[in-house]
Design an enzyme around this catalytic site. Structure first.
Site, PDB file in Angstrom:
ATOM      1  CG  ASP A  56      85.701 -28.084 -52.347  1.00  0.00           C
ATOM      2  OD1 ASP A  56      86.443 -28.746 -53.092  1.00  0.00           O
ATOM      3  OD2 ASP A  56      84.474 -28.005 -52.483  1.00  0.00           O
ATOM      4  CG  ASP A  58      80.656 -27.609 -51.875  1.00  0.00           C
ATOM      5  OD1 ASP A  58      81.480 -28.539 -51.954  1.00  0.00           O
ATOM      6  OD2 ASP A  58      80.387 -26.871 -52.830  1.00  0.00           O
ATOM      7  CG  ASP A  73      84.243 -31.551 -49.715  1.00  0.00           C
ATOM      8  OD1 ASP A  73      85.229 -32.048 -50.273  1.00  0.00           O
ATOM      9  OD2 ASP A  73      83.535 -30.665 -50.213  1.00  0.00           O
TER      10      ASP A  73
END
Lengths: 985, 295
Positions: free
Chosen positions: A337, A678, A682
């Protein structure tokens, strides 16, 4: 799909039977609560503890041992019914085997429970409160009591308690980053702005935060029916995949069990056809199984993994699932990410443009000064605007904290500017106090600028200073002059062109650019007492003087570029998957090295060659930036092609489902995929990944729940440490298993020779258990502390289909080389003990039937002496002890040679790993205690052995060491040779 | 993981296995080319030849260090075991059960004794010398033929009434059976510390059994007289030094056996240095047996 965002307030009131002023009645709310359930996410279904416990009892080798125990009890039953005296031996053996299974099961369960408990502490949440209108009164309620139709009020700092359709807002902004990954706060209003409920402005989502402003809204979804709830249930729908190490261990168990069963059955058939009694044959079978199964090994593996997990926890990698320790080591693709993982998740001033020049600012985490040239008069003017035209303020009482760590009230850009000014100029609050503000127009989306008017701090200058910042093109429109080196010059087309170039360049870096301008109001027109009115704007807002540009970005963490390059050299592909815009994503990818400086995307090549995108040879482009919208229309083949052909990939504007598709695509390539993230968005991908890594600080609970590992410091660099530890533990587990498997042959051979040559039993089943679960345990754990032999971060990740934990070479070398040497050494000790007590090898061969007969109490030895049954049994136990001691002594040599697989022991250092020595001393210590301390306990079958028998096997121990050094020497000398291929495990 | 756990069809598995056995592309048989198989076989052949060589060398040097006449240690042979003839073992140890009127039940015992005593005929003993001294027969030199030591004669006639010569049925039909007690050989063992050890048979007195409540003492005739093992049969010098050595025997003739009752009798060898109270070893220094004579 709901259409609540399209409805008017009245329609909503009707739909949910509520009133915007009075809210629901308590009775009605209770009714709905009973119908819909509490407003909280259903936690993922946990496996019941008892099932987990039972799984430990039947997993791995346990089944084999249970079979052994069952056979023992059956033969006990038969013998007991026949009234044989020795029947109870089998009962005890069965009990011991069962105990071994139960104890190792309890141990494994305890280890697992311990690591799960660490995580349980994470999910403890502080109960959230919500301000609700019910029965026409405002009430504080626990958020899980909210029901559809409730009217809730939200203010800056609150977490949104449910999905809410807004009906009243005032400067409301929400941080949707946990849902979409966008790091900028989104403004909210009551207007229906987009068909898609996810994009429209008038809905605020559960678990996002309100950053500033206030709002009132109607609850339209609660609990699992919220958008977040739906994503979370998407995550729980993704099955848990087996970890690579679990597959390896399964493969190993399968292999060893296969060997055990086939040898067992083979010798069962042999012994039956050699006219051994059926019952005896069963007892041999049990012995062969016990000798073949490394009872202590799975416990050792668990301990080794948890030791590594502890070591990783110290380095801020908290491992939730023990097996994930190794998964990270075999990772070949990391899907990372962007926000918060690669970047600092905070806007920071990155570039400045004034005097027709671009300056770079320091964006590191702990900046204290700014290195760019600050001598220009233009900068002084610019810094004044930055300081004054800013509503953000530090929370009081943080004077001792570093500037970057202070909490600021204000939006992200203003915070960035405030901190930037504080770093460069010092006390901003004091400067603002000296330049008193007389009027202000805050930023709004129609004006796209922010303006304020100040007195100056120069007592001789009575003029007012008007400062303005905003979208660069809008600011430029209002300017007629531009400041160059402190002097105002007319803004001609050439200067405007320079502005455009700089603006485009900064925008191309993915940065958010703001323009700054000012104007000193003439003293005669605007005297001290002039009444400024912000509504009528009775002051000039055009023909201002343009001063400069500032651009901001959420900058990468300073440790990330190094970590990414380490991943590169370790053969790990790093892919960025983000919800953010492609330009920003690409800029960050470039600055951290995910897209290297020289590589180009297809679009870049097209631009350089000035041809349409379609004509570019896709294979020339090493990098690719893929937009979520493009991804939506792609077939799986096209996705595979992208993943295959490009080594540097950035996915931007991706949705949670798309993240899942990307992870699956990587797994289709045969890769072991790690996913970092986070947000709640996700969590499905985290769950789907071979190893999900959640952020400990920024991470949401859903992400932490779905992940296998939590980075306590949110730092991508910690992953690299994890990879290193994971690779090391894989290598060291190989060593541990090789060490443990070796002595199985020395334990098995006695049974085979016993059956074939009919010699007295060389080693007892109980004695074997004392090796497997006694002397061998600490040494095999000690191998987990072994240092790496070479730079493990410079080789490619292991190929999970080819680089097995237990490969043919390892098994063959352990079983057929070292194992055979150990057996020979142990048998020499065995024959020595018997010969020196009166039984020469020639007498022993074929003696079994008479030797074991209870009815022969005058059995003649090689010297003509006669022995009773008990005297022979005692000698047999002495033989067990001698065999046991020999194996132990040779296992010391085995332990030393297993320290390395390729390097010489002298290169590795004999004393670098102190724990190995603890292992060696414990091994010998336990053997001494068993022989001399417990040598008089008849049931254990140990006897106090004459001291010299400890040294009979020493030459063979030395032989093992020398042989292995020669093996390693040839492997190093002739890489790739026949020897290397057959001898390197 | 999806790729690994993919279910393969049976034919695919068979095909994979066939390719494993013989891969025509790489000319590999079971994963190795022919020449590779030759190499690996040669290596293992050499390896195991060397290992066998080392093992033989180790055993050879072991044998070289051993004394051919006596073992290095006698850790387990501190005190001799004692055995009984006839040696018929049942579920609970030695059991001598028979019916006087049914000679099939005791024929076996008689045959066993006769066979056992064939080693003690004068013909079998002709190489041994007659000994008369009642002290240990210590021989520090090799006085016998072919570097051996001399052994004393023990012939069956020394057992007198139980020799099988006067009574070939050993008293079984009369209900007064002869049993033979033998003490195990231990090299250089000096039993009795100068006094000849003797056999002593009694009822086993046990709290929870009915064997001992017979208040009559066991009446026994011992042959030779007093049931002693003469000291000149000791010490034993081992098979190589005394190839013709035979154990001295003591015969016990049980005289007053109650009929139709199971009795438990123990015969101890009494003498200094002979331990008969080892809880683990029921045959060390003593022999226990059950006796039941029916009529």
């Amino acid at each position: 799909i709901q259409d609540d965002h399209k409805l008017s307030t009245e329609e909503l009131e009707e739909k949910y039977g509520t009133s915007t002023s009075k809210g629901l009645s308590s009775a009605r709310a209770a009714e709905i609560l009973a119908r819909d359930g509490p407003n909280s996410l259903t936690p993922p279904k946990a496996t019941p503890e008892i099932v987990k416990f039972l799984k430990q009892m039947v997993g791995g080798f346990s089944i084999l041992l249970w079979i052994g125990a069952a056979f023992s009890w059956i033969s006990f039953g038969i013998q007991f019914a026949q009234g044989a005296e020795s029947a109870f031996d089998n009962l005890y053996l069965g009990v011991v085997l069962a105990l071994v299974v139960i104890l190792t099961g309890i141990f494994a369960y305890y280890q697992e429970a311990k690591s799960t408990n660490i995580m349980a502490s994470f999910s403890k949440m502080i109960p959230q409160q919500a301000l609700v209108i019910r029965d026409a009164e405002k009430k504080e309620l626990s958020a899980d009591q909210l029901v559809v139709g409730d009217i809730v009020e939200i203010k800056g700092g609150d977490r949104i308690p449910a999905d809410i359709r807004l009906i009243f807002t005032q400067g409301c902004k929400v941080d949707n980053s946990s849902l979409t990954g966008e790091s900028e706060p989104q403004s909210r209003s009551c207007d229906f702005t987009h068909e898609n409920p996810l994009e429209t402005r008038n809905i605020a989502f559960y678990s996002t935060t309100c950053v500033e402003g206030t709002a009132t809204g109607i609850v339209i979804n609660t609990g699992d029916r919220t958008i977040i709830g739906r994503i979370a249930s998407l995550a729980s729908g993704v099955g848990n995949e087996k970890t690579p190490i679990a597959i390896e261990i399964e493969h190993f168990v399968f292999l060893v069990a296969g060997v055990a069963i086939s040898i067992g059955v083979l010798f069962f058939v042999i012994s039956v056809s050699m006219r051994y009694k059926f019952l005896d044959s069963i007892i041999f079978l049990i012995g062969i199984i016990v000798a073949n199964v490394p009872e202590g090994l799975l416990a050792t593996v668990t301990v080794s993994l948890s030791l590594t997990a502890k070591r990783m926890a110290k380095k801020n990698c908290l491992v939730k699932n023990l097996e994930a320790v190794e998964t990270l080591g075999s990772t070949s693709i990391i899907c990372s990410d962007k926000t918060g993982t690669l970047t600092q998740n905070r806007m920071t001033v990155a570039h400045l443009w004034f005097d027709d020049q671009i300056y770079s600012a320091d964006t590191s985490e702990d900046q204290t000064t700014q290195p760019f040239d600050q001598s220009s008069q233009t900068w002084i003017a610019l810094s004044k605007i930055v300081t004054l035209c800013n509503r953000a303020e530090f929370r009081p009482g943080q004077e001792n904290l570093p500037i970057m760590k202070r909490v600021v009230v204000g939006d992200a850009s203003e915070t960035a500017l405030l901190k930037f000014a504080e770093v460069v100029l010092g006390d901003v609050m004091d400067i603002r106090a000296r330049n008193k503000k007389v009027a202000e127009i805050p930023f709004n989306s129609t004006n796209k600028f922010q303006l304020s008017i100040h007195e100056t701090d120069d007592p001789n200058d009575k003029r007012f200073l008007l400062v303005m910042k905003g979208a660069p093109e809008r600011i430029l429109e209002r300017c007629s002059t531009i400041m160059i080196n402190g002097k105002e010059e007319p803004l001609d087309s050439e200067k405007a062109e320079a502005f455009q170039t700089a603006y485009m360049e900064l925008g191309g870096l993915g940065e958010r650019v703001l323009g700054f301008c000012h104007l000193y109001l003439p003293e005669n027109e605007f005297p001290d007492t002039y009444p400024f009115d912000t509504d009528s704007m009775n002051f000039p807002t055009s023909n201002l003087c343009f001063v400069g540009l500032l651009s901001m970005i959420d900058p990468p963490r300073s440790t990330v570029p190094d970590a990414v390059s380490k991943c590169r050299s370790a053969g790990i592909k790093v892919i960025m998957v983000t919800g953010d815009h492609p330009i920003t994503a690409k800029a960050i990818a470039k600055s951290v090295g995910i897209v290297s400086a020289t590589s180009e995307t297809v679009e870049d090549i097209a631009k350089r060659l000035n041809v349409p995108v379609e004509q570019v040879d896709r294979r020339q482009a090493t990098a690719a930036v893929v937009n979520g919208m493009e991804l939506k229309d792609m077939s799986l083949q096209q996705l595979d092609e992208i993943l295959c052909n490009h080594s540097e990939i950035v996915f931007a504007r991706t949705s949670p489902q798309q993240k899942l598709i990307i992870v699956e695509g990587c797994q289709r390539q045969g890769a072991v995929v790690a996913v970092t993230g986070d947000g709640v968005n996700d969590s499905p991908a985290l769950k789907k990944a071979d190893i999900g890594i959640a952020m400990g600080i920024a991470g949401s609970d859903a992400a932490k729940n779905a992940a296998d590992m939590v980075l306590l410091d949110d730092n991508f660099a910690s992953i690299v440490t994890g990879v290193e530890e994971g690779r090391l533990i894989f290598d060291n587990l190989k060593k541990t298993i090789a060490y443990t498997l070796t002595k199985n042959i020395a334990e098995l051979c006695p049974f085979l020779i016993y059956i074939i040559a009919s010699i007295p039993m060389p080693i007892g089943t109980i004695t074997i258990l004392f090796i497997d679960l006694g002397t061998d345990i600490i040494p095999s754990v000690a191998l987990a502390y072994e240092k790496a032999e070479s730079d493990i971060m410079n080789r490619r990740p292991r190929n999970k289909r080819k680089d097995r934990l237990v490969n043919e070479q390892l098994a063959v070398y352990s079983y057929l080389h070292i194992g055979i040497m150990q057996s020979v050494g142990a048998f020499v000790t065995y024959f020595t003990v018997y010969a020196e007590q009166g039984f020469l090898p020639s007498t022993l061969l074929g003696a079994r039937v008479y030797w074991e007969s209870n009815t022969i109490n005058d059995f003649e030895d090689s010297y003509g002496q006669e022995w009773t049954k008990y005297q022979r049994m005692y000698l047999q136990w002495t033989g067990y002890t001698a065999f046991f001691v020999s194996i132990t002594i040779q296992q010391v040599a085995d332990l030393i040679i297993r320290k390395t697989r390729r390097n010489s022991i002298f290169q590795q250092g004999l004393f670098r790993n102190k724990v190995i020595w603890v292992g060696i001393f414990s091994q010998i210590g336990i053997a001494l205690i068993l022989t001399y301390g417990l040598g008089h306990v008849t049931a254990l079958n140990f006897t106090p052995l004459r001291f010299q028998y400890w040294f009979v096997a020493v030459p063979f121990a030395i032989l093992i060491w020398v042989y292995d050094e020669v093996r390693k020497l040839f492997i190093r000398r002739y890489p790739g040779s026949w020897w290397d291929k057959n001898m390197y495990y | 993981m999806a790729t690994l756990s993919e279910k393969k069809t049976c034919s695919e598995r068979m095909e994979n296995f066939r390719r494993f056995v013989w891969n025509p592309e790489t000319k590999q048989f079971m994963g190795r080319t022919l020449i590779n198989w030759v190499w690996i076989s040669l290596y293992y052949l050499a390896f195991y030849v060397v290992m066998t060589g080392l093992f033989s060398l180790a055993l050879y040097s072991l044998m070289r260090t051993l004394n051919p006449y006596e073992p290095d240690y006698q850790d387990q042979l501190k005190s001799p075991g004692v055995t009984l003839r006839p040696d018929v073992y049942g579920e609970r140890g030695l059991e001598i059960y028979y019916n006087i009127s049914d000679n099939k039940t005791w024929d076996g015992f008689v045959t066993t004794l006769q066979t056992f005593l064939t080693a003690y005929t004068p013909a079998a003993q002709h190489l041994n010398i007659n000994c008369t001294s009642d002290t240990y027969f210590i021989q520090d030199t090799f006085d016998g033929p072919n570097k051996t030591k001399l052994s004393c004669k023990f012939t069956s006639d020394m057992l007198q009434n139980c020799s099988g010569l006067t009574d070939p049925t050993f008293g079984f039909p009369e209900g007064k059976p002869c049993l033979i007690i033998k003490m195990n050989r231990i090299i250089k063992f000096y039993p009795g510390n100068g006094t000849a050890p003797r056999v002593d048979c009694t009822y086993v007195v046990s709290i929870c059994s009915n064997y001992g409540d017979d208040s009559r003492p066991l009446e026994v005739d011992y042959y030779p007289v007093n049931g002693t093992f003469n000291l000149h049969y000791f010490p034993y010098y081992g098979k190589k030094a005394q190839p013709t050595y035979t154990n001295p025997l003591v015969a016990v003739k049980l005289l007053n056996i109650t009929r139709n009752e199971e009795l438990k009798i123990v015969c101890r060898v009494v003498g200094t240095g002979i331990i008969s109270d080892n809880v683990h070893d029921p045959y060390e220094g003593k022999v226990e047996f059950r006796l039941k004579i029916e009529d």
